[in-house]
Enzyme design. Structure first.
Site, mmCIF file in Angstrom:
data_model
loop_
_atom_site.group_PDB
_atom_site.id
_atom_site.type_symbol
_atom_site.label_atom_id
_atom_site.label_comp_id
_atom_site.label_asym_id
_atom_site.label_seq_id
_atom_site.Cartn_x
_atom_site.Cartn_y
_atom_site.Cartn_z
ATOM 1 N N TYR A 52 -41.998 35.504 43.201
ATOM 2 C CA TYR A 52 -41.971 36.669 42.125
ATOM 3 C C TYR A 52 -40.314 36.695 42.018
ATOM 4 O O TYR A 52 -39.753 37.696 43.455
ATOM 5 C CB TYR A 52 -42.211 37.448 42.382
ATOM 6 C CG TYR A 52 -44.235 37.385 42.422
ATOM 7 C CD1 TYR A 52 -44.606 36.144 41.793
ATOM 8 C CD2 TYR A 52 -44.627 38.043 42.268
ATOM 9 C CE1 TYR A 52 -45.925 35.615 41.655
ATOM 10 C CE2 TYR A 52 -46.328 38.034 42.567
ATOM 11 C CZ TYR A 52 -46.841 36.683 41.254
ATOM 12 O OH TYR A 52 -47.945 36.661 41.542
ATOM 13 N N TYR A 197 -55.728 38.475 37.827
ATOM 14 C CA TYR A 197 -54.372 39.015 37.421
ATOM 15 C C TYR A 197 -54.117 38.194 35.266
ATOM 16 O O TYR A 197 -55.315 37.530 35.489
ATOM 17 C CB TYR A 197 -52.853 37.953 38.350
ATOM 18 C CG TYR A 197 -53.105 36.125 38.413
ATOM 19 C CD1 TYR A 197 -52.571 35.858 36.976
ATOM 20 C CD2 TYR A 197 -54.252 36.090 38.753
ATOM 21 C CE1 TYR A 197 -51.748 34.246 37.090
ATOM 22 C CE2 TYR A 197 -53.692 34.011 39.497
ATOM 23 C CZ TYR A 197 -53.083 33.794 38.025
ATOM 24 O OH TYR A 197 -53.064 32.435 37.946
ATOM 25 N N CYS A 201 -53.061 39.113 29.591
ATOM 26 C CA CYS A 201 -52.515 37.944 28.992
ATOM 27 C C CYS A 201 -51.065 38.187 28.726
ATOM 28 O O CYS A 201 -50.854 37.622 27.247
ATOM 29 C CB CYS A 201 -53.355 38.168 27.641
ATOM 30 S SG CYS A 201 -52.603 35.643 27.355
#
Length: 321
Positions: A52, A197, A201
């Protein structure tokens, strides 16, 4: 806030966790404020990963944690991915995983990670070897629980033959429900906590997106088929219809429904992504009700009638090395 224990452990987590993926790509100060706001809201679970923002998410989380007692924060991170020519590639070799956990611990400023996931299954690496490596980390005290992210029920079954699995982390939301067929029943049968997760959306299920939004520079939405025309308008129409339904029947909104779609199942946690402190404001408003079976059926009907060419999260899948 509601809390639950991670299966097979004494780790107590909030049933909503902060998904810090966006924090790795946006303003650092806002990211720090978002983490603090989440903690103020009763969220103690912080989910991150080395990929990330190429470690930036972990670095920001580590910096924020300096202001808190380490025991107050449950850190969930991942291994089994490497960057090759700028692209994420699956790699669960012991050598790669050994390097990534040490780098993660350094960025996070801690000597242990509470929940450590294999980010993606690696078809070139025997499950027994991957499981054995994670068992070793647990015995050393570097991790407290083992998680599997993006695994099928069959892949989890094989992994479970070699190590205790405490958490499964799949994509799961109102629009992406494949886990309801295999993964969710497997977790329920085998007492594995499901940590979903993409619960919102990528923000679609907040009800705050509009048809004129431009996602060409967004790190995830730009490659997500849901955010490309004409499909994007179909999803917005579905969101609007779901919002109208739950407002009329339950005096709730689509965001409440999206989170409770997941939390309505036993032993589940929903990850809520955010990179601004205001993204955390509605967190505690979603509790106090559960969608009944009739409401769930109505929502499924709306999705089926409104979205003519639905797509899942397959675009996320990285290649094998």
């Amino acid at each position: 806030m509601e809390y639950t224990e991670i299966s097979g452990t004494d780790i107590k987590v909030s049933r909503i966790g902060l998904g810090t993926q966006p924090i790795g790509y946006f303003d650092k100060d806002l990211g720090m404020q978002t983490i603090r706001k989440a903690l103020d809201q009763g969220i103690n679970l912080m989910d991150t990963a080395p990929v990330y923002g190429d470690g930036r998410s972990e670095e920001i989380l580590g910096q924020a944690m300096k202001d808190y007692d380490r025991g107050e924060i449950i850190v969930s991170s991942k291994t089994g991915m490497e960057k090759v020519q700028g692209k994420g590639v699956r790699n669960t070799s012991p050598e790669l995983m050994a390097r990534t956990i040490e780098a993660s611990l350094k960025r996070l400023g801690t000597d242990y990670i509470d929940i450590f996931h294999v980010h993606w299954p690696d078809m070139l690496q025997p499950a027994e070897e991957t499981a054995g490596f994670l068992k070793g980390l647990k015995e050393e005290g570097k991790i407290r629980a083992i998680g599997l992210s993006n695994y099928s029920s069959e892949q989890m079954y094989e992994f479970c033959m070699h190590a205790e699995v405490n958490v499964c982390q799949p994509p799961y939301n109102v629009f992406e429900r494949a886990v309801e067929v295999g993964v969710l029943p497997f977790c329920q049968k085998n007492d594995i906590t499901l940590m979903a997760y993409r619960s919102l959306c990528q923000g679609l299920l907040t009800g705050k997106m509009n048809a004129d939004a431009d996602f060409k520079d967004h790190p995830v939405k730009s490659s997500d088929p849901k955010f490309q025309l004409p499909r994007y308008r179909q999803y917005l129409e579905a969101v609007s219809s779901i919002d109208a339904l739950v407002r009329e029947d339950h005096d709730r909104n689509v965001l409440d429904l999206a989170i409770q779609w997941i939390l309505g199942h036993n032993n589940t946690v929903a990850l809520w992504g955010g990179w601004k402190p205001e993204h955390m404001e509605p967190v505690n408003d979603v509790f106090g009700w559960k969608p009944d079976p009739e409401t769930r059926d109505k929502v499924r009907d709306i999705v089926k009638k409104t979205i003519h060419n639905p797509v899942g999260p397959g675009f996320l899948e990285p290649p094998t090395r």
